[in-house]
Write a protein that holds these residues in place. Sequence first.
Motif, mmCIF file in Angstrom:
data_model
loop_
_atom_site.group_PDB
_atom_site.id
_atom_site.type_symbol
_atom_site.label_atom_id
_atom_site.label_comp_id
_atom_site.label_asym_id
_atom_site.label_seq_id
_atom_site.Cartn_x
_atom_site.Cartn_y
_atom_site.Cartn_z
ATOM 1 N N ALA A 171 -8.000 -4.885 6.347
ATOM 2 C CA ALA A 171 -9.338 -4.801 5.771
ATOM 3 C C ALA A 171 -9.230 -5.303 4.337
ATOM 4 N N LYS A 175 -16.856 0.041 -8.405
ATOM 5 C CA LYS A 175 -17.404 0.980 -7.427
ATOM 6 C C LYS A 175 -18.745 0.463 -6.905
ATOM 7 N N LYS A 218 -14.304 5.362 -6.112
ATOM 8 C CA LYS A 218 -14.062 3.967 -5.713
ATOM 9 C C LYS A 218 -13.101 3.918 -4.529
ATOM 10 N N HIS A 219 -12.077 4.746 -4.633
ATOM 11 C CA HIS A 219 -11.073 4.754 -3.584
ATOM 12 C C HIS A 219 -11.661 5.233 -2.267
ATOM 13 N N HIS A 224 0.808 -1.205 0.000
ATOM 14 C CA HIS A 224 0.000 0.000 0.000
ATOM 15 C C HIS A 224 0.848 1.265 0.000
ATOM 16 N N THR A 227 -18.360 -2.353 -4.478
ATOM 17 C CA THR A 227 -17.943 -1.882 -3.149
ATOM 18 C C THR A 227 -19.110 -1.230 -2.417
ATOM 19 N N CYS A 260 -6.093 3.011 11.097
ATOM 20 C CA CYS A 260 -6.311 3.264 9.675
ATOM 21 C C CYS A 260 -5.022 2.988 8.921
ATOM 22 N N SER A 261 -5.143 2.586 7.676
ATOM 23 C CA SER A 261 -3.952 2.262 6.892
ATOM 24 C C SER A 261 -3.263 3.518 6.375
ATOM 25 N N ILE A 282 -24.586 5.811 1.246
ATOM 26 C CA ILE A 282 -23.373 5.682 0.445
ATOM 27 C C ILE A 282 -22.570 6.971 0.480
ATOM 28 N N GLY A 325 -22.364 5.107 9.468
ATOM 29 C CA GLY A 325 -22.841 3.747 9.721
ATOM 30 C C GLY A 325 -23.073 3.430 11.185
ATOM 31 N N LEU A 370 -20.508 -2.332 1.178
ATOM 32 C CA LEU A 370 -20.715 -1.400 2.289
ATOM 33 C C LEU A 370 -22.140 -1.543 2.823
ATOM 34 N N GLU A 409 -3.925 -2.245 5.265
ATOM 35 C CA GLU A 409 -3.400 -2.754 6.529
ATOM 36 C C GLU A 409 -2.894 -1.612 7.404
ATOM 37 N N THR A 410 -3.248 -1.637 8.684
ATOM 38 C CA THR A 410 -2.738 -0.614 9.601
ATOM 39 C C THR A 410 -1.345 -0.998 10.090
ATOM 40 N N ARG A 416 -15.002 1.056 8.415
ATOM 41 C CA ARG A 416 -16.058 0.271 9.055
ATOM 42 C C ARG A 416 -15.505 -1.024 9.626
ATOM 43 N N THR A 417 -14.478 -1.550 8.957
ATOM 44 C CA THR A 417 -13.916 -2.825 9.403
ATOM 45 C C THR A 417 -13.023 -2.641 10.621
ATOM 46 N N ILE A 418 -12.215 -1.576 10.604
ATOM 47 C CA ILE A 418 -11.138 -1.473 11.582
ATOM 48 C C ILE A 418 -11.416 -0.457 12.678
ATOM 49 N N THR A 445 -14.729 4.900 -1.317
ATOM 50 C CA THR A 445 -15.573 3.828 -0.779
ATOM 51 C C THR A 445 -14.713 2.734 -0.161
ATOM 52 N N ASP A 446 -13.587 2.434 -0.792
ATOM 53 C CA ASP A 446 -12.656 1.456 -0.217
ATOM 54 C C ASP A 446 -12.200 1.901 1.162
ATOM 55 N N GLN A 447 -11.882 3.185 1.264
ATOM 56 C CA GLN A 447 -11.474 3.722 2.551
ATOM 57 C C GLN A 447 -12.575 3.578 3.585
ATOM 58 N N GLU A 448 -13.791 3.881 3.145
ATOM 59 C CA GLU A 448 -14.929 3.792 4.053
ATOM 60 C C GLU A 448 -15.089 2.358 4.553
ATOM 61 N N LEU A 449 -14.955 1.425 3.626
ATOM 62 C CA LEU A 449 -15.077 0.011 3.996
ATOM 63 C C LEU A 449 -13.999 -0.354 5.011
ATOM 64 N N GLU A 450 -12.801 0.160 4.787
ATOM 65 C CA GLU A 450 -11.730 -0.076 5.750
ATOM 66 C C GLU A 450 -12.098 0.479 7.112
#
Lengths: 242, 242
Positions: free
Chosen positions: A76, A140, B140-141, A49, A143, B233-234, B78, B191, A147, A69-70, B150-152, B143-148
Amino acid sequence: MDTQTKNTNIRDIIGRLDIFQECNATFLDTLAQQSKTQHLKKGQVLIVHEDKAKRFYIISKGLVKLYRETLNGTQAVIDITAKNNIFGETSIFHNNTHPYSAEATENSIIISCPLPLLKTEIENNPKLAIVMLSSMAKLKHETDQELEHRTIQNASQRIGCLLLKIANQNSKKSTSISLPYDKALIASRLGMQPETFSRALKKLKKETKIEIKGTTVTVDNISQLSQYSCIACSSEFPCKDL
Amino acid sequence: MDTQTKNTNIRDIIGRLDIFQECNATFLDTLAQQSKTQHLKKGQVLIVHEDKAKRFYIISKGLVKLYRETLNGTQAVIDITAKNNIFGETSIFHNNTHPYSAEATENSIIISCPLPLLKTEIENNPKLAIVMLSSMAKLKHETDQELEHRTIQNASQRIGCLLLKIANQNSKKSTSISLPYDKALIASRLGMQPETFSRALKKLKKETKIEIKGTTVTVDNISQLSQYSCIACSSEFPCKDL
DNA sequence: CGAGGGTTTGAAGTGCATCAAATAGTGTGG
DNA sequence: CCACACTATTTGATGCACTTCAAACCCTCG
């Protein structure tokens, strides 16, 4: 295998990819010539990353996990992608920096290609730009769906949803599904712990009468499964919008 | 205001949008002529998920929530998008079906434009296609961040991250942040439930010494806040990759 | 057969959701 | 300018879903 043969192979694989259907032979030849095949062991990291991006990748065989990855190692997972898929190309739009890490989750064969070549082609071949655009829109959208699932569905429903997706990809009425990769990896793809996956799958079995034997899942009653999972989703089964 | 004046206004607004910087005057004129201004009341729904798409939209004033909703009314937000942003255009790549619903969350003025016009222009103007492509990659990016996240990240960390994002958009060292919309809406954007937001904000206040007075948040020590949030966060603060 | 990874199970803890109710804040008409 | 109505926000109490840590089990393969 000599270089000539190798390149022919690469050329064939590249030429068959959906994404390059609007590209002419000259470009594909050049791309193939400047591409390299890499063999990756399971667990090997290909992209870190935020690394400077010089190449993008095509999976010729195997399985690759895309993730963020953190510092303390928590991950994630963004996607798990297989044969004939391309990844690492989005860095073109991010100052040539990779927006995620990538790791082979099984022994894999990867074709790596120079990014500048792709970039130039996108700029000069409007049809390719359009293809990339719809491919990006699709990503997109996937994803966004993910979400949504994380927000609304519980663990069992997310598993059910994944099973339905796999069942749909195969034949119309296939009831026997074999899990595409190991359970811990599926768990991470769905944003849950392996233990949670195990328990949630058990719950799903109880609720929807699916059968589980090792890595094979048998679904007798698909509508029962879809009812269970899709109740907590904005799209009805079979998910049209993909 | 007569039609002539209206169209001039629309033409001005459209002409200033980043996304159309590579388009010629002829296209912009035509687009403006075929566009309409709509006044939306707070709560009014503009797009329903999976509706046939005929138009895309530009926010001239106000705030629009993009979301997906299940049959029983549960929503997954979203994005929440404001002035000079465009939405509903992605349906071009989804069989002319909208991939999300849209609702005005405050009284808003929207410019609605015919989709076919945009579609044709994208196909005929490679430069626009490239602009759309990078805009889509950016989305897209995000949203990827958002997903991260929410996960972490936990609830407090996600709030902290949002505050940092807002602080960064404004001035370099601004310590006084006013929340861009009401707390329940922010909660849904992140969320979580409104109650959780309230409690998590309180916790964040305790952990990072921020001050909260109604809709205004004061951050004395930005690095303390970023340390608290970005540990999970990554990307490190200030998030380069946006 | 035994080693090692993958998977399941158990027990306990945590974070967030939910429901209900109190409180603060905002706009309205008198 | 106040009182009321209405909405937004906070607080409290409780429950559930998922995580965490630890240990057992299971499978495969040398």
